[in-house]
Design a protein around this motif. Structure first.
Motif, PDB file in Angstrom:
ATOM      1  N   ILE A   3       0.860  -1.185   0.000  1.00  0.00           N
ATOM      2  CA  ILE A   3       0.000   0.000   0.000  1.00  0.00           C
ATOM      3  C   ILE A   3       0.894   1.232   0.000  1.00  0.00           C
ATOM      4  O   ILE A   3       1.759   1.369   0.874  1.00  0.00           O
ATOM      5  CB  ILE A   3      -0.894   0.019   1.262  1.00  0.00           C
ATOM      6  CG1 ILE A   3      -1.716  -1.272   1.367  1.00  0.00           C
ATOM      7  CG2 ILE A   3      -1.797   1.262   1.261  1.00  0.00           C
ATOM      8  CD1 ILE A   3      -2.266  -1.541   2.749  1.00  0.00           C
ATOM      9  N   LYS A  41      -2.338  -1.138  -3.863  1.00  0.00           N
ATOM     10  CA  LYS A  41      -3.341  -0.097  -3.611  1.00  0.00           C
ATOM     11  C   LYS A  41      -2.611   1.227  -3.434  1.00  0.00           C
ATOM     12  O   LYS A  41      -1.542   1.276  -2.816  1.00  0.00           O
ATOM     13  CB  LYS A  41      -4.140  -0.382  -2.326  1.00  0.00           C
ATOM     14  CG  LYS A  41      -4.846  -1.731  -2.296  1.00  0.00           C
ATOM     15  CD  LYS A  41      -6.048  -1.766  -3.195  1.00  0.00           C
ATOM     16  CE  LYS A  41      -6.869  -3.027  -3.126  1.00  0.00           C
ATOM     17  NZ  LYS A  41      -6.180  -4.282  -3.156  1.00  0.00           N
ATOM     18  N   GLN A  71      -4.181   0.012 -10.740  1.00  0.00           N
ATOM     19  CA  GLN A  71      -4.662  -0.609  -9.512  1.00  0.00           C
ATOM     20  C   GLN A  71      -5.685   0.310  -8.841  1.00  0.00           C
ATOM     21  O   GLN A  71      -5.831   1.466  -9.224  1.00  0.00           O
ATOM     22  CB  GLN A  71      -3.479  -0.899  -8.566  1.00  0.00           C
ATOM     23  CG  GLN A  71      -2.789   0.329  -7.993  1.00  0.00           C
ATOM     24  CD  GLN A  71      -1.713   0.914  -8.880  1.00  0.00           C
ATOM     25  OE1 GLN A  71      -2.020   1.419  -9.950  1.00  0.00           O
ATOM     26  NE2 GLN A  71      -0.462   0.868  -8.422  1.00  0.00           N
ATOM     27  N   PRO A  72      -6.412  -0.172  -7.814  1.00  0.00           N
ATOM     28  CA  PRO A  72      -7.338   0.725  -7.117  1.00  0.00           C
ATOM     29  C   PRO A  72      -6.612   1.924  -6.488  1.00  0.00           C
ATOM     30  O   PRO A  72      -5.588   1.767  -5.829  1.00  0.00           O
ATOM     31  CB  PRO A  72      -7.948  -0.178  -6.037  1.00  0.00           C
ATOM     32  CG  PRO A  72      -7.826  -1.567  -6.597  1.00  0.00           C
ATOM     33  CD  PRO A  72      -6.519  -1.561  -7.329  1.00  0.00           C
ATOM     34  N   LEU A 191      -9.169  -1.646   0.667  1.00  0.00           N
ATOM     35  CA  LEU A 191      -8.037  -2.573   0.636  1.00  0.00           C
ATOM     36  C   LEU A 191      -8.453  -3.947   0.134  1.00  0.00           C
ATOM     37  O   LEU A 191      -7.625  -4.711  -0.355  1.00  0.00           O
ATOM     38  CB  LEU A 191      -7.392  -2.671   2.030  1.00  0.00           C
ATOM     39  CG  LEU A 191      -6.776  -1.373   2.544  1.00  0.00           C
ATOM     40  CD1 LEU A 191      -6.184  -1.575   3.927  1.00  0.00           C
ATOM     41  CD2 LEU A 191      -5.702  -0.819   1.587  1.00  0.00           C
TER      42      LEU A 191
END
Length: 193
Positions: A3, A41, A71-72, A191
């Motif tokens: 992340i 993320k 990606q998100p 997430l």
């Protein structure tokens, strides 16, 4: 899971980092293109003034990188606003991810909106387990009018888009990291995307 919180000098990144830690994950603060591109993320925070924040993104080249991410990506507060086409604050051209503009609240309401307000008309997996009219924490003087990419609405004298989604890009005008258990659930949902 990797992340990355985008670090461009315009955010309350520590509170986001701590919120992620409470969920059992570690987040890296970075402005490195490779680190951001290879993250699972990406969180794009922001607190401050739009034009100076955009200048910082341009200096680091992040203004070109962010719209290409696959990606998100979650934009929070000013982060979400910078993902729009244009922001009236500082006459700022945004990243053009969300096809909408950011405008100033008119004089009929107290500006900035500071404190808790409800979100409703929830339309995304981002809001799994969140009930309609849940309270979220907001601090802002500019807002995104209702549009096709709105996935949550808040009423503050007028109804406006308090969350947006387009493809892998999500944005919240409210601060999930400061919104108690419900905000934590939204981060958890992000997430899990």
């Amino acid at each position: 899971m990797k992340i990355v919180i985008i670090n461009y000098g315009a955010g309350n990144i520590q509170s986001i980092k701590f919120a992620i830690q409470r969920l059992g994950y570690e987040a890296i603060l970075s402005d490195d293109a490779v680190a951001i591109k290879t993250a699972d993320k990406v969180i794009f925070p922001g607190v401050g003034e739009a034009s100076s924040a955009m200048k910082k993104l341009k200096i680091s080249g992040l203004d070109r990188l962010i719209p290409t991410l696959k990606q998100p990506v979650l934009g929070i507060c000013l982060g979400m606003q910078l993902m729009c086409n244009y922001c009236e604050e500082g006459n700022t051209q945004g990243l053009g991810i969300f096809d909408c503009d950011v405008v100033k609240f008119n004089n009929s309401v107290k500006v900035p909106q500071i404190g808790w307000n409800q979100i409703e008309n929830l339309k995304s997996d981002l809001f799994k387990g969140i009930k309609e009219k849940e309270y979220m924490y907001l601090v802002h003087s500019f807002y995104v009018p209702l549009n096709n990419e709105a996935i949550a609405i808040t009423d503050y004298g007028i109804k406006y888009a308090s969350a947006l989604q387009k493809d892998n890009f999500y944005g919240t005008q409210f601060h999930p990291e400061k919104s108690s258990k419900a905000g934590e659930q939204i981060l958890k949902n992000f997430l899990a995307l």
